[in-house]
Design a protein around this motif. Sequence first.
Motif, short mmCIF file in Angstrom:
data_model
loop_
_atom_site.label_atom_id
_atom_site.label_comp_id
_atom_site.label_asym_id
_atom_site.label_seq_id
_atom_site.Cartn_x
_atom_site.Cartn_y
_atom_site.Cartn_z
N LEU A 43 0.83 -1.21 0.00
CA LEU A 43 0.00 0.00 0.00
C LEU A 43 0.86 1.26 0.00
CD1 LEU A 43 -2.73 1.51 0.23
CD2 LEU A 43 -2.60 1.18 2.70
N LYS A 44 1.89 1.27 0.85
CA LYS A 44 2.75 2.45 0.94
C LYS A 44 3.50 2.70 -0.36
CE LYS A 44 3.37 2.49 5.93
NZ LYS A 44 4.34 2.34 7.04
N LYS A 45 3.91 1.63 -1.00
CA LYS A 45 4.62 1.76 -2.28
C LYS A 45 3.68 2.40 -3.31
CE LYS A 45 7.77 0.94 -5.43
NZ LYS A 45 8.90 1.85 -5.50
N PRO A 145 -17.60 -9.42 -5.69
CA PRO A 145 -17.89 -9.25 -7.12
C PRO A 145 -17.15 -8.08 -7.78
CG PRO A 145 -19.93 -9.63 -5.92
CD PRO A 145 -18.84 -9.55 -4.90
N GLY A 146 -16.95 -7.01 -7.04
CA GLY A 146 -16.20 -5.88 -7.60
C GLY A 146 -14.76 -6.26 -7.90
N MET A 175 -1.87 -12.01 -8.51
CA MET A 175 -1.86 -12.31 -7.08
C MET A 175 -2.18 -11.06 -6.28
SD MET A 175 -0.96 -15.49 -7.16
CE MET A 175 -0.66 -15.86 -5.43
N GLU A 176 -2.83 -11.23 -5.16
CA GLU A 176 -3.04 -10.12 -4.24
C GLU A 176 -1.71 -9.72 -3.60
OE1 GLU A 176 -5.05 -7.95 -3.43
OE2 GLU A 176 -6.90 -8.63 -4.34
N GLY A 177 -1.65 -8.50 -3.17
CA GLY A 177 -0.48 -8.05 -2.41
C GLY A 177 0.74 -7.82 -3.26
N ALA A 178 0.54 -7.68 -4.58
CA ALA A 178 1.70 -7.54 -5.45
C ALA A 178 1.52 -6.43 -6.47
CB ALA A 178 1.99 -8.86 -6.15
N PHE A 179 0.75 -5.40 -6.10
CA PHE A 179 0.52 -4.33 -7.06
C PHE A 179 1.79 -3.57 -7.39
CE2 PHE A 179 -3.89 -5.07 -6.07
CZ PHE A 179 -4.43 -5.01 -7.34
N ARG A 258 -5.79 -4.97 1.47
CA ARG A 258 -5.52 -5.38 0.09
C ARG A 258 -6.51 -4.74 -0.88
NH1 ARG A 258 -3.95 -11.80 0.26
NH2 ARG A 258 -1.98 -11.52 1.35
N TYR A 259 -7.76 -4.76 -0.52
CA TYR A 259 -8.77 -4.16 -1.40
C TYR A 259 -8.55 -2.65 -1.53
CZ TYR A 259 -11.79 -8.23 -2.18
OH TYR A 259 -12.30 -9.43 -2.60
N LEU A 260 -8.20 -2.04 -0.43
CA LEU A 260 -7.92 -0.60 -0.47
C LEU A 260 -6.73 -0.31 -1.38
CD1 LEU A 260 -8.33 2.32 0.72
CD2 LEU A 260 -6.60 1.69 2.39
N THR A 261 -5.70 -1.14 -1.28
CA THR A 261 -4.51 -0.98 -2.12
C THR A 261 -4.90 -1.08 -3.59
OG1 THR A 261 -3.18 -2.03 -0.40
CG2 THR A 261 -2.19 -1.86 -2.59
N SER A 262 -5.74 -2.07 -3.88
CA SER A 262 -6.22 -2.28 -5.24
C SER A 262 -6.93 -1.02 -5.75
CB SER A 262 -7.16 -3.48 -5.20
OG SER A 262 -7.70 -3.78 -6.43
N MET A 263 -7.81 -0.46 -4.93
CA MET A 263 -8.56 0.72 -5.35
C MET A 263 -7.65 1.93 -5.56
SD MET A 263 -11.80 2.51 -3.58
CE MET A 263 -10.78 3.91 -3.17
N ALA A 264 -6.72 2.12 -4.63
CA ALA A 264 -5.79 3.25 -4.74
C ALA A 264 -4.93 3.12 -6.00
CB ALA A 264 -4.90 3.33 -3.49
N HIS A 265 -4.51 1.89 -6.29
CA HIS A 265 -3.69 1.64 -7.49
C HIS A 265 -4.46 2.02 -8.76
CE1 HIS A 265 -1.17 -0.36 -10.43
NE2 HIS A 265 -2.16 -1.16 -10.76
#
Length: 279
Positions: A43-45, A145-146, A175-179, A258-265
């Motif tokens: 997330l920080k990255k 679903p999102g 994979m999750e956690g690898a954005f 993880r979901y938050l990271t996905s959205m921010a990305h």
Amino acid sequence: MSSRGPDALVTREVDLLVSKLLGELNVPYGSLGTRVIAQLTDLKKILSTDYMEVPALPPKPLLKELAHIVESDIKQHTSTYGGLADLGSPALMSHLEHLFGPRELELRAEPYRTGAGLSLRGFYCRADVGPKSKFVIFVNTAHHPGAVAATLGHELGHYIYGSLVGEKAAHTAFMEGAFANHLLEQDELFADSLVALAAYSTDSFDRIAGIGQLKPGSSDDLFKQIKSAYKLIGPRFNLDFSTLDVAKGKAQAAWRVRYLTSMAHFLKLRYALHKSAGV
Ligand SMILES: [Zn+2]
């Protein structure tokens, strides 16, 4: 000021932003388990990277082409708000095959949650089965679903990239956690760009007042921008981070992050596409 000065200030700003975001997610910052801490690194990255400076960002003409495909091919075949939930419709699949074949698209959607199952959001696999060459997409429907829609959009992005630019690996997993890793590969960022373009039209920029690069003193602005993006996306998919329970018990907090990271990305990527390619 030492040469490490500005970095230290950005690090502090990211920490401020993350603690605000965790408050919203009902994840207490003081009592984080090791799984959450690993997710926070990703997330920080994402939060601290200037997406305009990412070398793997696809070139302008390719992004314009993709934006055109999203508007005139994908959104024409999806019924709701040009969104992602119906990306798996047979009408859209056969339309994309027609445009980007000869590989046949095959979609497999199954829940997969045992062991490390949830970490796998999806993958694609290129295979020749008899005279047919196929592009098989697997999506893990154990996710919200999102998130499933975003995964499918990502894998379709790989299919289109293979046709427009050239096929890379025979198979690859989302994979999750690898954005943060996606920032290093052009095909991954292209695949994510499809999701970002479909999720946020330029109209939605009116409701999210731009997303800037994180600078000292700007964590409040960025926090507000992420929140307004969430207000836009959340109701569309019935997604509520504060009650999200993809997994039980202690893993829950990690999944919210993880979901938050996905959205921010996807949000940061969307603005970078707009700034760099005018799409
Ligand atoms: Zn990928």
